[in-house]
Design an enzyme around this catalytic site. Structure first.
Site, PDB file in Angstrom:
ATOM      1  N   ARG A 229      30.558  40.453  47.676  1.00  0.00           N
ATOM      2  CA  ARG A 229      30.728  40.926  49.069  1.00  0.00           C
ATOM      3  C   ARG A 229      32.022  41.689  49.255  1.00  0.00           C
ATOM      4  NH1 ARG A 229      34.829  38.318  51.516  1.00  0.00           N
ATOM      5  NH2 ARG A 229      35.454  36.445  50.415  1.00  0.00           N
TER       6      ARG A 229
ATOM      7  N   ASP B 297      38.042  43.759  45.050  1.00  0.00           N
ATOM      8  CA  ASP B 297      39.382  44.324  44.846  1.00  0.00           C
ATOM      9  C   ASP B 297      39.307  45.129  43.544  1.00  0.00           C
ATOM     10  OD1 ASP B 297      41.996  44.660  43.936  1.00  0.00           O
ATOM     11  OD2 ASP B 297      42.650  42.633  44.442  1.00  0.00           O
TER      12      ASP B 297
ATOM     13  N   CYS C 220      33.839  35.595  46.630  1.00  0.00           N
ATOM     14  CA  CYS C 220      33.676  37.052  46.668  1.00  0.00           C
ATOM     15  C   CYS C 220      32.450  37.432  45.848  1.00  0.00           C
ATOM     16  CB  CYS C 220      34.923  37.727  46.113  1.00  0.00           C
ATOM     17  SG  CYS C 220      36.323  37.477  47.186  1.00  0.00           S
TER      18      CYS C 220
ATOM     19  N   TRP D  73      45.040  32.137  40.460  1.00  0.00           N
ATOM     20  CA  TRP D  73      44.668  31.433  41.689  1.00  0.00           C
ATOM     21  C   TRP D  73      45.884  30.812  42.381  1.00  0.00           C
ATOM     22  CZ3 TRP D  73      40.435  31.880  44.496  1.00  0.00           C
ATOM     23  CH2 TRP D  73      39.322  32.469  43.888  1.00  0.00           C
TER      24      TRP D  73
ATOM     25  N   TYR E  44      33.780  28.277  43.916  1.00  0.00           N
ATOM     26  CA  TYR E  44      32.757  28.627  42.911  1.00  0.00           C
ATOM     27  C   TYR E  44      32.212  27.468  42.070  1.00  0.00           C
ATOM     28  CZ  TYR E  44      34.644  33.272  43.863  1.00  0.00           C
ATOM     29  OH  TYR E  44      35.062  34.413  44.478  1.00  0.00           O
TER      30      TYR E  44
ATOM     31  N   GLU F 267      39.134  31.141  33.216  1.00  0.00           N
ATOM     32  CA  GLU F 267      38.634  30.987  34.591  1.00  0.00           C
ATOM     33  C   GLU F 267      37.130  30.701  34.572  1.00  0.00           C
ATOM     34  OE1 GLU F 267      37.745  34.345  37.051  1.00  0.00           O
ATOM     35  OE2 GLU F 267      38.751  33.504  38.803  1.00  0.00           O
TER      36      GLU F 267
HETATM   37  N1  LIG Z   1      43.535  39.960  46.573  1.00  0.00           N
HETATM   38  C1  LIG Z   1      42.854  39.275  45.657  1.00  0.00           C
HETATM   39  N2  LIG Z   1      42.279  39.961  44.652  1.00  0.00           N
HETATM   40  C2  LIG Z   1      41.592  39.307  43.693  1.00  0.00           C
HETATM   41  O1  LIG Z   1      41.061  39.983  42.804  1.00  0.00           O
HETATM   42  C3  LIG Z   1      41.505  37.900  43.776  1.00  0.00           C
HETATM   43  C4  LIG Z   1      42.126  37.237  44.840  1.00  0.00           C
HETATM   44  N3  LIG Z   1      42.776  37.949  45.763  1.00  0.00           N
HETATM   45  N4  LIG Z   1      42.091  35.909  44.946  1.00  0.00           N
HETATM   46  C5  LIG Z   1      41.708  35.075  43.868  1.00  0.00           C
HETATM   47  C6  LIG Z   1      40.898  35.720  42.813  1.00  0.00           C
HETATM   48  C7  LIG Z   1      41.545  35.520  41.469  1.00  0.00           C
HETATM   49  N5  LIG Z   1      41.336  36.815  40.816  1.00  0.00           N
HETATM   50  C8  LIG Z   1      42.393  37.456  40.187  1.00  0.00           C
HETATM   51  C9  LIG Z   1      43.680  37.279  40.658  1.00  0.00           C
HETATM   52  C10 LIG Z   1      44.733  37.926  40.032  1.00  0.00           C
HETATM   53  C11 LIG Z   1      44.472  38.693  38.919  1.00  0.00           C
HETATM   54  C12 LIG Z   1      45.633  39.320  38.226  1.00  0.00           C
HETATM   55  O2  LIG Z   1      46.736  39.290  38.696  1.00  0.00           O
HETATM   56  N6  LIG Z   1      45.419  39.901  37.081  1.00  0.00           N
HETATM   57  C13 LIG Z   1      46.420  40.607  36.312  1.00  0.00           C
HETATM   58  C14 LIG Z   1      46.931  39.793  35.164  1.00  0.00           C
HETATM   59  C15 LIG Z   1      47.627  38.588  35.607  1.00  0.00           C
HETATM   60  C16 LIG Z   1      48.426  37.969  34.517  1.00  0.00           C
HETATM   61  O3  LIG Z   1      48.596  38.550  33.434  1.00  0.00           O
HETATM   62  O4  LIG Z   1      48.915  36.862  34.765  1.00  0.00           O
HETATM   63  C17 LIG Z   1      45.776  41.846  35.742  1.00  0.00           C
HETATM   64  O5  LIG Z   1      46.527  42.754  35.416  1.00  0.00           O
HETATM   65  O6  LIG Z   1      44.550  41.870  35.655  1.00  0.00           O
HETATM   66  C18 LIG Z   1      43.186  38.865  38.468  1.00  0.00           C
HETATM   67  C19 LIG Z   1      42.143  38.240  39.105  1.00  0.00           C
HETATM   68  C20 LIG Z   1      40.422  37.563  41.567  1.00  0.00           C
HETATM   69  N7  LIG Z   1      40.826  37.150  42.864  1.00  0.00           N
HETATM   70  O1  LIG Z   2      36.668  37.359  42.018  1.00  0.00           O
HETATM   71  C1  LIG Z   2      37.227  37.930  42.962  1.00  0.00           C
HETATM   72  C2  LIG Z   2      37.894  37.215  43.943  1.00  0.00           C
HETATM   73  C3  LIG Z   2      38.503  37.897  44.932  1.00  0.00           C
HETATM   74  N1  LIG Z   2      38.451  39.241  44.974  1.00  0.00           N
HETATM   75  C4  LIG Z   2      39.185  39.947  46.036  1.00  0.00           C
HETATM   76  C5  LIG Z   2      38.407  40.694  47.056  1.00  0.00           C
HETATM   77  C6  LIG Z   2      39.379  40.717  48.223  1.00  0.00           C
HETATM   78  O2  LIG Z   2      40.340  41.720  47.979  1.00  0.00           O
HETATM   79  C7  LIG Z   2      40.054  39.373  48.143  1.00  0.00           C
HETATM   80  C8  LIG Z   2      39.380  38.351  48.988  1.00  0.00           C
HETATM   81  O3  LIG Z   2      39.652  38.588  50.324  1.00  0.00           O
HETATM   82  P1  LIG Z   2      38.550  38.425  51.472  1.00  0.00           P
HETATM   83  O4  LIG Z   2      39.296  38.724  52.731  1.00  0.00           O
HETATM   84  O5  LIG Z   2      38.065  37.010  51.404  1.00  0.00           O
HETATM   85  O6  LIG Z   2      37.448  39.396  51.203  1.00  0.00           O
HETATM   86  O7  LIG Z   2      39.934  39.000  46.790  1.00  0.00           O
HETATM   87  C9  LIG Z   2      37.805  39.944  43.997  1.00  0.00           C
HETATM   88  O8  LIG Z   2      37.769  41.190  43.995  1.00  0.00           O
HETATM   89  N2  LIG Z   2      37.206  39.258  43.022  1.00  0.00           N
END
Ligand SMILES: Nc1nc(=O)c2c([nH]1)NC[C@@H]1CN(c3ccc(C(=O)N[C@@H](CCC(=O)O)C(=O)O)cc3)CN21
Ligand SMILES: O=c1ccn([C@H]2C[C@H](O)[C@@H](COP(=O)(O)O)O2)c(=O)[nH]1
Length: 619
Positions: free
Chosen positions: A518, A521, A491, A405, A431, A383
């Site tokens: 900002r 998660d 974010c 994503w 980004y 990423e």
């Molecule tokens: N709600 C939400 N939380 C996020 O952290 C987040 C988003 N949305 N939207 C996009 C980006 C992408 N990011 C992400 C999205 C998913 C994972 C995730 O699912 N991670 C898993 C592993 C996934 C896998 O193995 O395929 C983990 O356990 O960390 C991590 C970062 C951070 N972002």
């Molecule tokens: O790199 C990242 C990308 C996204 N997030 C999390 C933070 C929120 O839970 C969602 C985004 O939702 P918004 O309503 O736009 O705040 O994704 C993260 O922690 N890190």
């Protein structure tokens, strides 16, 4: 106090239904817990048992006939609580001076919790029906007395506009009613979606918060082998399921009794056996078990112990990791004090604003990659390289089997955001685009933007090399003019770099990075974000011949999604281990330019984390 002198249900009953003054004189919190006909009623035993582990709490239970399909009266009675059923309502009525159970229960209670609240009972409550003990109680409930309602129903039922109408009526009629929003989960009927009852621990947490409840002293109940604090609910072994390590206030009835309650449901018994406290938790109850197939650690790992092994116990000689502990402590703090909020995704979070910044040392090639769960390092690194290339096409990650994503680039999500003409996967000027082409006009993710907009990354590198004392070494992804075009506004939106003097004479200058996020998660995004900016800092330090020094993480809305709570509790129970180290395979000269870094250049050594923990991404 002479009111209802004839209210005689035998000795046991006298103590159970007290006159209204009792609630003021005994100094205890009287919580009336009711359940209706939903599979989630099988959680009642766990919920009540946990409530009883708090000081100065009295619990009585009301069950509808339908609830008794899922939870047995005797199982609850074994916990030491009084259970009231429909047949009890008028059982003692002889003449007009007789007490009426639903009125007496209302007088006794400080709060009525209905968990689960079925679609049927919700409809009855909204329409004022009184055809059983519970609906009479609801009808007789004072509008100013608190009521907590935890609806649980099939997704389609939940989405039917009638449900919202009923909830609105109930909210309007009972000013003190609080709706505990259902969550998305695998429902007993096999559907996946909204409608599952909020986790029972979350419901207890609301009561704890509302009444400021404290746990009973540990030694108060010698029968109690388990502690009730979630810190201890975890035990040393990562293999423990949350269900196995449930806190118990009193010894729970034998597990087969609890399972009995569930086994009367028409779904296959095996689905309920043996540890999961609900089929609805099927998703989360697999925590810490099978390694995640998409989470393979295929970044170069040298000298690292076998990654697929789980730690069963950590010897004391393994140094603790105070920096990772900051993350774990923040999780604890959010769980304990975070405000419950609805959020854009509909999942619901516990959130705090602006916690103290997290600081991670990057010195001695340290890479702060959390160890209390296996972080998807390949995903983090790919990423980052995707950002650095200025790429905004989520499909380029999907092609590499990285799906982080997918949710925000799906056709469904883009349409929901109004991007009907945009190809699936095209996230807009997110980004990478802002880092490399800030201010350029975005057409789509496939266009060639060479030479367009501000190349902030190139400017950062230039300043680091040529003007290291500059106070403006900043990269910003927050471009208000472009936000309407983004599938998700950034974010992690701003980072600043700082070069400090060498630690010793003759040493190299040290590079630090502070990043502002900002929206954070804590379960999914933050472990990624910490690793990603630390990798970026290491990369820039390597390229500029500096030593990486510190990564400082500043967060705004710092939240835990409600459906991550169980998983994070499992993670909290794990002892953090030392962070791994990072090296670069090629020298900066061999790499050639800041755009020359490739996946294989990054070599991570000594990453020996606990197992992966699955959490769902809210979209
Ligand atoms: N709600 C939400 N939380 C996020 O952290 C987040 C988003 N949305 N939207 C996009 C980006 C992408 N990011 C992400 C999205 C998913 C994972 C995730 O699912 N991670 C898993 C592993 C996934 C896998 O193995 O395929 C983990 O356990 O960390 C991590 C970062 C951070 N972002
Ligand atoms: O790199 C990242 C990308 C996204 N997030 C999390 C933070 C929120 O839970 C969602 C985004 O939702 P918004 O309503 O736009 O705040 O994704 C993260 O922690 N890190």
């Amino acid at each position: 106090m002479t009111l209802h002198a004839k209210f005689s249900l035998g000795d046991e009953d006298k103590s159970a239904v007290k006159e209204s003054d009792a609630q003021r004189t005994d100094g205890k919190r009287h919580i009336l817990v009711a359940a209706t006909g939903s599979v989630a009623a099988i959680k009642l035993v766990l919920l009540v048992n946990d409530l009883l582990s708090y000081k100065d709490v009295e619990v009585q239970v009301v069950l509808t006939q339908a609830a008794r399909t899922f939870v047995k009266v005797d199982t609850l009675k074994a916990l030491g609580v009084r259970v009231w059923c429909d047949e009890d309502d008028w059982r003692n009525w002889t003449d007009k001076t007789s007490p009426i159970t639903h009125i007496e229960l209302r007088r006794w209670a400080h709060l009525l919790l209905i968990a689960p609240l079925s679609a049927n009972t919700l409809a009855k409550a909204a329409n004022g029906l009184c055809d059983n003990l519970l609906t009479c109680l609801i009808r007789a409930w004072s509008p100013n007395k608190p009521m907590l309602l935890a609806p649980a129903m099939n997704t389609v039922m939940w989405k039917n506009p009638i449900t919202e109408k009923h909830l609105t009526t109930v909210r309007e009629s009972y000013k003190q009613a609080e709706i505990i929003h259902p969550i998305e989960k695998v429902l007993a009927c096999g559907d996946i979606g909204m409608g599952g009852m909020c986790e029972w621990r979350e419901i207890v947490a609301r009561l704890v918060h509302r009444f400021d409840l404290q746990r009973k002293d540990e030694d108060e109940d010698n029968d109690n082998d388990n502690d009730n604090d979630f810190d201890d609910n975890s035990l040393v072994s990562p293999i423990n399921d949350v269900e196995v390590s449930l806190p118990s206030a009193r010894k729970l009835p034998k597990s087969d009794e609890v399972n009995d309650a569930a086994s009367t449901v028409s779904a296959p018994a095996a689905t309920y056996a043996p540890v999961s406290d609900s089929i609805e938790e099927a998703e989360t109850s697999t925590l810490a078990k099978a390694p995640n197939a998409t989470c393979e650690q295929d970044v170069q790992i040298e000298n690292g112990p076998a990654l697929k092994e789980e730690h069963t116990s950590i010897p004391d000689i393994v140094p603790s990791n105070k920096e990772e502990q900051q993350y774990l402590d923040l999780i604890k703090r959010i769980l304990e004090t975070g405000e419950l909020r609805n959020d854009r995704t509909g999942t619901g979070t516990r959130s705090i604003f602006a916690p103290p910044q997290l600081r991670f040392s990057l010195s001695n090639n340290t890479l702060p990659l959390l160890t209390t769960k296996k972080v998807f390092l390949r995903g983090v690194l790919q990423e980052l390289l995707w950002f650095l290339r200025g790429d905004t096409n989520a499909k380029h990650l999907t092609e590499k089997d990285i799906h982080i994503w997918d949710g925000n680039g799906s056709r469904e999500f883009l349409d929901k955001m109004g991007f009907f003409d945009r190809a699936e996967g095209d996230l807009g000027p997110v980004y990478g685009f802002q880092w490399r082409h800030f201010g350029a006009k975005y057409t789509d993710c496939n266009a060639d933007y060479t030479g367009q907009g501000v190349d902030q990354l190139a400017q950062v590198v230039h300043q680091l090399k040529n003007n290291p004392n500059d106070r403006r070494i900043i990269m910003s992804a927050w471009n208000p003019a472009a936000i309407p075009q983004m599938a998700l506004p950034p974010c992690h939106l701003l980072c600043q770099f700082y070069v400090s003097a060498p630690a010793q004479p003759g040493g190299r200058p040290r590079l630090s990075c502070m990043m502002y996020q900002r929206s954070a998660d804590m379960g999914l995004g933050v472990p990624f974000n910490i690793a990603s900016y630390s990798l970026l800092t290491h990369m820039l330090a390597h390229y500029c011949n500096y030593e990486a020094h510190e990564f400082i993480h500043v967060m705004g809305d710092c939240h835990i999604y409600i459906d991550h709570i169980e998983a994070l509790r499992t993670q909290l129970a794990r002892k953090p281990l030392p962070f791994p180290k990072i090296h670069f395979r090629r020298s900066p000269r061999e790499v050639g330019s800041i755009d020359g870094y490739e996946y294989d250049d990054f070599v991570v050594e000594g990453y020996n984390p606990w197992g992966p923990i699955k959490m769902k991404m809210s979209v």
